[in-house]
Design a protein around this motif. Sequence first.
Motif, PDB file in Angstrom:
ATOM      1  N   ALA A  50      52.446  68.946  89.123  1.00 30.87           N
ATOM      2  CA  ALA A  50      52.210  70.101  88.257  1.00 30.87           C
ATOM      3  C   ALA A  50      53.431  71.004  88.330  1.00 30.87           C
ATOM      4  O   ALA A  50      53.946  71.288  89.421  1.00 30.87           O
ATOM      5  N   VAL A  51      53.916  71.440  87.162  1.00 34.28           N
ATOM      6  CA  VAL A  51      55.110  72.274  87.074  1.00 34.28           C
ATOM      7  C   VAL A  51      54.697  73.660  86.589  1.00 34.28           C
ATOM      8  O   VAL A  51      54.153  73.806  85.495  1.00 34.28           O
ATOM      9  N   PHE A  52      54.964  74.664  87.416  1.00 35.88           N
ATOM     10  CA  PHE A  52      54.692  76.064  87.075  1.00 35.88           C
ATOM     11  C   PHE A  52      56.024  76.776  86.893  1.00 35.88           C
ATOM     12  O   PHE A  52      56.995  76.506  87.611  1.00 35.88           O
ATOM     13  N   THR A  53      56.072  77.730  85.970  1.00 33.81           N
ATOM     14  CA  THR A  53      57.342  78.411  85.730  1.00 33.81           C
ATOM     15  C   THR A  53      57.138  79.784  85.103  1.00 33.81           C
ATOM     16  O   THR A  53      56.089  80.069  84.503  1.00 33.81           O
ATOM     17  N   THR A  54      58.169  80.604  85.222  1.00 32.17           N
ATOM     18  CA  THR A  54      58.238  81.883  84.525  1.00 32.17           C
ATOM     19  C   THR A  54      58.983  81.758  83.198  1.00 32.17           C
ATOM     20  O   THR A  54      59.038  82.722  82.433  1.00 32.17           O
ATOM     21  N   GLU A  55      59.558  80.578  82.920  1.00 28.60           N
ATOM     22  CA  GLU A  55      60.483  80.412  81.800  1.00 28.60           C
ATOM     23  C   GLU A  55      59.768  80.174  80.466  1.00 28.60           C
ATOM     24  O   GLU A  55      58.637  79.693  80.438  1.00 28.60           O
ATOM     25  N   PRO A  56      60.451  80.444  79.336  1.00 31.39           N
ATOM     26  CA  PRO A  56      59.825  80.256  78.025  1.00 31.39           C
ATOM     27  C   PRO A  56      59.933  78.842  77.473  1.00 31.39           C
ATOM     28  O   PRO A  56      59.262  78.513  76.491  1.00 31.39           O
ATOM     29  N   GLY A  57      60.787  77.999  78.083  1.00 30.79           N
ATOM     30  CA  GLY A  57      60.996  76.661  77.541  1.00 30.79           C
ATOM     31  C   GLY A  57      60.926  75.589  78.600  1.00 30.79           C
ATOM     32  O   GLY A  57      60.968  75.859  79.809  1.00 30.79           O
ATOM     33  N   LEU A  58      60.813  74.347  78.140  1.00 30.95           N
ATOM     34  CA  LEU A  58      60.754  73.193  79.036  1.00 30.95           C
ATOM     35  C   LEU A  58      61.403  72.004  78.344  1.00 30.95           C
ATOM     36  O   LEU A  58      61.130  71.729  77.173  1.00 30.95           O
ATOM     37  N   GLU A  59      62.251  71.295  79.081  1.00 30.49           N
ATOM     38  CA  GLU A  59      62.901  70.096  78.556  1.00 30.49           C
ATOM     39  C   GLU A  59      62.185  68.857  79.057  1.00 30.49           C
ATOM     40  O   GLU A  59      61.917  68.710  80.260  1.00 30.49           O
ATOM     41  N   LEU A  60      61.854  67.952  78.144  1.00 28.58           N
ATOM     42  CA  LEU A  60      61.356  66.613  78.484  1.00 28.58           C
ATOM     43  C   LEU A  60      62.421  65.615  78.067  1.00 28.58           C
ATOM     44  O   LEU A  60      62.829  65.581  76.911  1.00 28.58           O
ATOM     45  N   ALA A  61      62.870  64.814  79.021  1.00 32.48           N
ATOM     46  CA  ALA A  61      63.838  63.760  78.712  1.00 32.48           C
ATOM     47  C   ALA A  61      63.490  62.529  79.534  1.00 32.48           C
ATOM     48  O   ALA A  61      62.943  62.645  80.639  1.00 32.48           O
ATOM     49  N   THR A  62      63.800  61.357  78.986  1.00 35.92           N
ATOM     50  CA  THR A  62      63.385  60.104  79.622  1.00 35.92           C
ATOM     51  C   THR A  62      64.580  59.261  80.066  1.00 35.92           C
ATOM     52  O   THR A  62      64.502  58.036  80.108  1.00 35.92           O
ATOM     53  N   ALA A  63      65.672  59.936  80.434  1.00 35.26           N
ATOM     54  CA  ALA A  63      66.847  59.266  81.004  1.00 35.26           C
ATOM     55  C   ALA A  63      67.272  58.064  80.167  1.00 35.26           C
ATOM     56  O   ALA A  63      67.551  56.982  80.678  1.00 35.26           O
ATOM     57  N   ASN A  64      67.365  58.297  78.872  1.00 31.34           N
ATOM     58  CA  ASN A  64      67.738  57.227  77.946  1.00 31.34           C
ATOM     59  C   ASN A  64      69.198  56.818  78.125  1.00 31.34           C
ATOM     60  O   ASN A  64      69.603  55.736  77.694  1.00 31.34           O
TER      61      ASN A  64
END
Length: 360
Positions: free
Chosen positions: A282-296
């Motif tokens: 589980a990822v908790f944050t104060t930030e407005p954005g999140l990056e999802l990447a699959t190491a392509n």
Amino acid sequence: MEKPALRRFRKAVFGQTADGKTAHLFTLTNAHGMVVKVSDFGGIITSIRVPDRNNQPGDVVLGFDSLSRYLSGQPYLGALLGRYGSFIGNGRFSIDGKDYPLATNAGTNHLHGGRSGFDKKLWQAEEVRSGKKEAVLRLTYTSADGEEGFPGRLDCRVTYTLTDQNELRIDYEARTDQKTHVNLTHHNYFDLSAGKNPTILSHEIWINADHYVVMDPKMVPTGELREVKNTPLDFTKATAIGSRIDQLPGAYDHNYQLNRSPGHAIQLAATAYEPGSGRYLAVFTTEPGLELATANWLNGTLRGKENRIYAKQSGFLLYPQHLPDSPNQPTFPSTLLKPGEVYHQTTIYQFSVKSARVNR
């Protein structure tokens, strides 16, 4: 016979930097056997070991066993990114009418702090002792005025705390003597199977976001935030990464605008579940954005810990941050830091195990 006291904090030599300085590796341990290793070179998280549902430990991040491998060129594995994680379009921004050209290291764009960002700096490190039974490492670094093109002297402090709740908490702070832009984060490649599976496509991801950032062909945001509904980018219900990845021309490498509830500084942003091991992140944050990447971009040329070959999609990234190119996007949350203000960002990676699929 009494059990020996738990050594929560250890320090060892990790290697020599290109200019002959000594880098160290710090090992943080908690009462449940979770182990996190962090280097003062680049703030790199080299290893996170957590148990699976059978209480068998495994390393759930990609990385290397030696500093020399990090120095020989690699795609930011486990790195602390700054001054600005993600893209700044066309390598420039303006503050109060003055233009600041930045180092460009991704075509015409500035990426992850430039040619010599925070991931390539040797930070000052110290153990922080408190009344709590926690392992705490604090790193500090001063970025000079003009470094990589950014205005102002920036004093940075990043604190890694390993709790007995199997949480790795990372607190970022920064102060400046001139107006500047700041966006700090960590670039961890996760594999909750701990190398048991060749790819991360079976991981089930949930992201608390209804919109994503639309990018142009040069990876510069257009300024549009588009709904994820009825697209392969919709993870508002837990979904296997591989279930729709073929519908995207370049697989996943997208930034999401997180849904945020007023009055709550730190909120749940995303989760990941690996069915084979039962590990749950589980990822908790104060930030407005999140990056999802699959190491392509991994192609099998890198060989990591335990001699594992890092092939395409052998790890995934879920890292909180401000939205890309925010200095040039007036409708995005601002990354401007002024003298007298304190930049603060907190991200928590919380690990546990689940016996069955988690539906949100």
